[in-house]
Write an enzyme that holds these catalytic residues in place. Sequence first.
Site, PDB file in Angstrom:
ATOM      1  N   HIS A   1       1.690   4.582  -2.764  1.00 48.73           N
ATOM      2  CA  HIS A   1       1.706   6.045  -2.623  1.00 48.73           C
ATOM      3  C   HIS A   1       3.043   6.597  -3.123  1.00 48.73           C
ATOM      4  O   HIS A   1       3.098   7.623  -3.799  1.00 48.73           O
ATOM      5  CB  HIS A   1       1.562   6.440  -1.147  1.00 48.73           C
ATOM      6  CG  HIS A   1       0.156   6.361  -0.612  1.00 48.73           C
ATOM      7  ND1 HIS A   1      -0.877   7.085  -1.152  1.00 48.73           N
ATOM      8  CD2 HIS A   1      -0.368   5.665   0.435  1.00 48.73           C
ATOM      9  CE1 HIS A   1      -1.993   6.837  -0.452  1.00 48.73           C
ATOM     10  NE2 HIS A   1      -1.708   5.976   0.503  1.00 48.73           N
TER      11      HIS A   1
ATOM     12  N   HIS B   1       0.827  -1.215   0.000  1.00 49.88           N
ATOM     13  CA  HIS B   1       0.000   0.000   0.000  1.00 49.88           C
ATOM     14  C   HIS B   1       0.863   1.268   0.000  1.00 49.88           C
ATOM     15  O   HIS B   1       0.722   2.135  -0.865  1.00 49.88           O
ATOM     16  CB  HIS B   1      -0.907  -0.021   1.240  1.00 49.88           C
ATOM     17  CG  HIS B   1      -1.803   1.171   1.365  1.00 49.88           C
ATOM     18  ND1 HIS B   1      -3.121   1.140   1.001  1.00 49.88           N
ATOM     19  CD2 HIS B   1      -1.562   2.439   1.793  1.00 49.88           C
ATOM     20  CE1 HIS B   1      -3.659   2.339   1.199  1.00 49.88           C
ATOM     21  NE2 HIS B   1      -2.725   3.142   1.686  1.00 49.88           N
ATOM     22  N   GLU B   2       1.769   1.342   0.960  1.00 44.22           N
ATOM     23  CA  GLU B   2       2.554   2.581   1.107  1.00 44.22           C
ATOM     24  C   GLU B   2       3.495   2.795  -0.079  1.00 44.22           C
ATOM     25  O   GLU B   2       3.685   3.923  -0.522  1.00 44.22           O
ATOM     26  CB  GLU B   2       3.320   2.591   2.439  1.00 44.22           C
ATOM     27  CG  GLU B   2       2.433   2.529   3.689  1.00 44.22           C
ATOM     28  CD  GLU B   2       1.371   3.631   3.787  1.00 44.22           C
ATOM     29  OE1 GLU B   2       1.556   4.706   3.188  1.00 44.22           O
ATOM     30  OE2 GLU B   2       0.339   3.391   4.442  1.00 44.22           O
TER      31      GLU B   2
ATOM     32  N   GLU C   1      -5.049   7.714  -2.792  1.00 44.94           N
ATOM     33  CA  GLU C   1      -5.482   6.453  -2.203  1.00 44.94           C
ATOM     34  C   GLU C   1      -5.822   5.437  -3.299  1.00 44.94           C
ATOM     35  O   GLU C   1      -5.687   4.233  -3.096  1.00 44.94           O
ATOM     36  CB  GLU C   1      -6.681   6.726  -1.282  1.00 44.94           C
ATOM     37  CG  GLU C   1      -6.905   5.694  -0.213  1.00 44.94           C
ATOM     38  CD  GLU C   1      -5.737   5.474   0.739  1.00 44.94           C
ATOM     39  OE1 GLU C   1      -4.827   6.317   0.815  1.00 44.94           O
ATOM     40  OE2 GLU C   1      -5.744   4.426   1.399  1.00 44.94           O
TER      41      GLU C   1
HETATM   42 ZN    ZN Z   1      -3.029   5.233   1.944  1.00 46.43          ZN
END
Ligand code: ZN
Length: 497
Positions: A266, A262-263, A292
């Site tokens: 980003h 997830h990170e 997101e």
């Molecule tokens: Zn996030």
Amino acid sequence: MTDEQLKQYNDWKFRLSAYEMALGLIGIDKLTVAPPAGAAYRDERTAFLSGEHFSIYTDPANLELLKVLKEEVEDEDIRKEADTYYRDIMKIVSIPKAEYVAFQRATDASYDAWIEAKQTNEYKRFEPHLKSMIEWRRKFCSYRNSELSLYDQLLDNYEPGMTQEAYDVFFNRIRERLVPFIDRVSEADAIEDAFLFQSCDTVLQKKWTENVLLPYLRFDPDWGYQNETEHPFTSWTCENDCRTTTKYLENNVVSSIFSTIHETGHAWYEHNIDPKYDGTILSTGVSSGMHESQSRFCENYLGRSLPFWEANYPSLQKQFPKQFGSVSLLQFMNAVNASHRSLIRTEADELTYPIHILIRYEIEKGLFNGSISTEQLDRTWDEMYQKYLGVHASTASEGILQDVHWSDGSFGYFPTYALGSAFAAQFYSAMRRDIDVDEALRSNRYIDCIHWLKEHVQKYGARYSADEILRRATGESFNPDYYIDYLIDKYSRLYQL
Ligand code: ZN
């Protein structure tokens, strides 16, 4: 526009970006390694620096310059850049500097109180700070002289153009179609996933992440760095300095894996923005929802898919033979996608996740239209969780105190999480028309998917609106049915409904 004016404008942007870099790094430091006893000393000086940044940002002479630039300059990139600065500055320009600095201090104190309250499970310790954060936001909005309602102004801060009216349509759709579907899933035979919660040495988990996962994700130490924190996050100073964090849990080996995917999602967004926007307001993701969408795309649409694990599961088994040696790929796959009505948003599965957001959205609306107060908000929270997910938190840290967002007054942010997941579904459908996603993941070419995101979404930074990016990438405006159909289809198959 004279050369002298252009130089003045460029100098202004440079000074601004220098302060932003310093404040950004101090922020990362606060959340990662800074010793707590130094907080008061650091917070005072951080508030001072924020005040200096505020003065530069709202400099009246520069505002006049921006007006000229956004209307008269031929270069469309510069016009867009100036217009974006101008709109952003107008939101805060009427706030007295002393109040702005006092707010920064109040935010730091509120964050520190939230940490304490969470550790001691006492909502009462945090409640006065939460109340104060709401008052600060109310006050700042009153300076804006905007025609938008209070909550719409807050929503617009994170997702330009989105309003309560538009979010209501989106969340009503989620409520109508997903809430009854989740009931059906929870009545179906449960998926066996207890093996995910066996003890796995965190040193070995970290080793696997650094030796296998990060290289598979092509997260490059040349421009990215991963640290550990209580709450994983991503921050950056420029496209070639992106910091992510994760958290290793001994009894939940996949937690750090999915937070890492997830990170780094980003981080990829920021890394892939066209360098021509460097040091400007356009050199960042266009909205919180779009950001997101990129991280959730990586985590869920790629990271929770079978081909992703065809490539990575054998090495995880090898790292933890006792725990996973006799667990098949399919059993593992089903387990990492299993749905539970649970308490903690960050650990929620894909299907129930938007319900956690729906609850926060309803509470925020109530806090700002006056129908919900901060007193006994812990009870209101509990009632909502009972109503929508049928679960009850026995401690405040599993309930109202679980998220950091309200401690710094980030109201209006939560809804972007669900919106981002929904944007991602639309991108996923478009990407599958263009490339063989499964084959790329299976054959260690995760980067092909990242390249698609770069070309269709990420390289633009904030040059185009979220809706323009969706239309360019997918051929249509935002359509929440992609998301809801994706979830119902995926979970119907998983639970054989
Ligand atoms: Zn996030």
